[in-house]
Design an enzyme around this catalytic site. Structure first.
Site, PDB file in Angstrom:
ATOM      1  CG  HIS A  60     -20.871  41.447  29.971  1.00 22.37           C
ATOM      2  ND1 HIS A  60     -20.569  41.584  28.633  1.00 22.37           N
ATOM      3  CD2 HIS A  60     -21.348  42.658  30.361  1.00 22.37           C
ATOM      4  CE1 HIS A  60     -20.841  42.820  28.248  1.00 22.37           C
ATOM      5  NE2 HIS A  60     -21.319  43.494  29.276  1.00 22.37           N
ATOM      6  CD  GLU A  61     -23.300  43.269  33.702  1.00 22.36           C
ATOM      7  OE1 GLU A  61     -22.740  44.300  34.145  1.00 22.36           O
ATOM      8  OE2 GLU A  61     -23.927  43.258  32.627  1.00 22.36           O
ATOM      9  CG  HIS A 120     -12.607  48.666  33.482  1.00 20.02           C
ATOM     10  ND1 HIS A 120     -13.127  48.969  32.247  1.00 20.02           N
ATOM     11  CD2 HIS A 120     -11.563  49.532  33.659  1.00 20.02           C
ATOM     12  CE1 HIS A 120     -12.432  49.958  31.705  1.00 20.02           C
ATOM     13  NE2 HIS A 120     -11.482  50.319  32.536  1.00 20.02           N
ATOM     14  CG  HIS A 169     -19.117  46.147  33.002  1.00 17.21           C
ATOM     15  ND1 HIS A 169     -18.553  46.951  32.029  1.00 17.21           N
ATOM     16  CD2 HIS A 169     -20.207  45.580  32.428  1.00 17.21           C
ATOM     17  CE1 HIS A 169     -19.272  46.862  30.924  1.00 17.21           C
ATOM     18  NE2 HIS A 169     -20.282  46.035  31.137  1.00 17.21           N
TER      19      HIS A 169
END
Length: 600
Positions: free
Chosen positions: A391-392, A398, A395
């Site tokens: 998940h991190e 991105h 980020h």
């Protein structure tokens, strides 16, 4: 039997710590940049009152603002991340405090720009925009400013609001220090009867324990500790809500929620539609709760039974090294370029891996435009921690792609799309695991975990979003919010979302007191919309391959070069309709049916 204890920062292996020296080699270099930021502050005076003089003056002012923004970004990020390593360290508390005060001065120094731009006639501004090719760079930024014209105040009023920024951040800062630095929990007995200190980092691990007595002890111990300061938590959150309402009124918005959503240019119907669509599917949520009760063979299902895997025979202990490999394998559909950058982040000290005394709880991705991204974790060798890593890093990549493609002005993406990349990573890895897992018990375990992602990311975050809407409405209508009010509203929402098959233990009514996101109002709904958009992207990538990957990577590279709703629409996902949320929840319904079949 020796009690397990949380390690100090010094006891954590250096290889598992992030390398903040990539921002500043030492605190002396930070001090130099701090001084540079202060020097830049003073340069703004020559532009004040002169933006309408010429296009060249306006462009030079924009360049000054960008330099100032780059500088304070590094100063604040470094100080705060150093503090997050161990919140008890006074020197980094001081650096963060100084950086925060400087950030307020930066906002104040540039507060004249927007009012002056709005004071210019539309004809003159259009003339400026057409006079120089350099002005094209600022078109999107100018459009975003001009659309908010009725919410921008005079130069003096804007300066006052900017100076209020530090006061507005006080409730969140107080909560963070109390929650991370001061709050200590008693020890509980684990499955082996060994006394272990309860921490926010290991709480969910205890809630996943196969022994109900351990889950119950962790649940009651955590909330009884929060209970001791219930009125303080309530006063702090109430102050944060009043701040939201004050700034919304000051800027001529009908409500705090509309003020918050306008930053992303997201219509309020998107927020309301999310809640309405999730309510449509609450019978499926209740069906899942009923399945959980049956599978766990419990006469009564309590709130502390919500997290435990319902296939208790299957345990998945995943070391950090194994987690890294699983993330790489699961994300291979995103292509070689993505995987290469991912591996760089995993191996070159972007990540602070393990929990230590005083470390900020939870996980996040941060960094600066001139550095690579960083990730804070509190890894616990569980499947959930592996997904947190994925998940991190979603980020972070991105951020990496946006920084690589966009100039600094447009590199930062809006929060509305911030959760798309992170949850897409989770979805792709889960699809990979469901495809490659042959053992029925492990498959059931994974489906259960996926259902938990839906429960936690769509249902739970939407419940949070509904709670935020309700509590802000109370203040906007002139009502009072005490600990009892917060708890009553929160308990009633739990009853609606979880249904009749769960016992609403009294402690759950106080859960609002420990949720840090409530100090960043109207943020959490974006987890749910982001998860829905990510589900749409994942389906397209797995079905179409390269064309969908290309659209997705273009989206990742978009930063804030367009409004978030438009960036998603260009990539094939329209969040102004209920379709992505409804489709995601239909996937949830199918998973519930699949798990029911596996468990019969």
């Amino acid at each position: 039997m020796e009690q397990q204890r949380l390690k100090s920062r010094a006891e954590i292996p250096e290889t598992t710590k992030w390398q903040l020296e990539d921002i500043f080699s030492d605190n002396d270099q930070w001090e130099k940049e701090f001084a540079h930021t202060e020097k830049l502050l003073g340069e703004g005076e020559k532009f004040e009152g002169h933006l309408a003089d010429s296009p060249e003056t306006l462009i030079t002012c924009f360049e000054w603002m960008d330099d100032l923004s780059l500088s304070i970004e590094e100063v604040y990020s470094y100080a705060r991340m150093r503090r997050d390593e161990d919140n008890r360290k006074a020197n980094y508390q001081a650096l963060t405090e100084r950086a925060g005060m400087l950030a307020v001065k930066v906002s104040s120094a540039a507060a004249f720009v927007v009012p002056e731009l709005l004071a210019m006639s539309e004809e003159k501004l259009q003339e400026f925009r057409a006079s120089s090719p350099k002005m094209e760079h600022y078109n999107q930024a100018l459009e975003d400013i001009l659309r908010k014209k009725k919410h921008i105040l005079s130069s003096m009023e804007e300066k006052l609001l900017a100076q209020m920024g530090e006061l507005a951040e006080a409730p969140g800062a107080i909560f963070s220090m109390a929650n991370n630095a001061d709050l200590k929990f008693p020890s509980i007995d684990d499955e082996l009867g060994q006394s272990v200190e309860l921490t926010k980092g290991n709480f969910i691990q205890f809630m996943e324990s196969p022994k109900q007595s351990v889950r119950k002890a962790a649940f009651e111990t955590l909330y009884r500790t929060y209970e001791k300061q219930r009125n303080t938590w309530a006063a702090t959150l109430n102050a944060s809500i009043k701040s939201d309402v004050f700034f919304a009124k000051a800027r001529n918005y009908p409500s705090a929620i509309e003020a918050s959503l306008d930053d992303d240019r997201v219509p309020i119907k998107v927020y309301d539609s999310l809640i309405d669509t999730v309510h449509e599917f609450l019978p499926q949520m209740h069906r899942y709760v009923q399945l959980r009760k049956k599978a766990l063979k419990l006469d009564e299902l309590h709130m502390y039974d919500i997290y435990v895997p319902i296939v208790p025979e299957t345990t998945m202990t995943i070391t950090y090294e194994e987690a890294k490999n699983m993330v790489i394998e699961g994300l291979r559909p995103l292509g070689e370029d993505y995987i290469k950058i991912l591996q760089e982040g995993l191996e070159k000290k972007w990540i602070d891996v393990y929990e230590n005394e005083g470390k900020t709880s939870g996980a996040y991705s941060w960094g600066t435009y001139r550095s690579h991204p960083y990730v804070l974790l509190n890894h616990q060798d569980t499947l959930d921690s592996m997904f947190t890593l994925a998940h991190e890093m979603g980020h972070s990549l991105h951020t990496y792609f946006s920084n690589r493609k966009q100039p600094h002005l447009y590199a930062g993406y809006k929060i509305f799309v911030a959760e798309v990349a992170s949850t897409l990573n989770e979805a792709l890895i889960m699809e990979h695991l469901l495809e490659t897992t042959k053992d029925p018990k492990t498959l059931a375990y994974l489906i259960n975990h996926y259902l938990e992602q839906f429960r936690g990311t769509i249902f739970r975050q939407t419940m949070f979003a509904e709670f935020e809407k309700k509590i802000h409405s109370v203040v906007e209508e002139g009502g009072a919010l005490t600990a009892d009010n917060f708890s009553e509203i929160y308990r009633d929402l739990n009853a609606v979302y979880y249904g009749p098959d769960v016992i609403l233990d009294p402690e759950i009514a106080l859960e609002w007191a420990r949720i840090p996101h409530f100090y960043n109002a109207f943020y959490v709904y974006k987890y749910a919309t982001g998860f829905s958009a990510a589900t749409a992207f994942a389906r397209a990538i797995l079905d179409e391959g390269e064309p969908a990957v290309a659209r997705y990577l273009e989206f990742l590279s978009g930063g804030s070069s367009d409004y978030p709703i438009e960036l998603l629409r260009k990539a094939g996902v329209d969040m102004e309709t209920p379709v992505p949320v409804r489709n995601a929840l239909q996937v949830f319904t199918g998973l519930v049916e699949r798990l029911e079949t596996l468990l019969t």
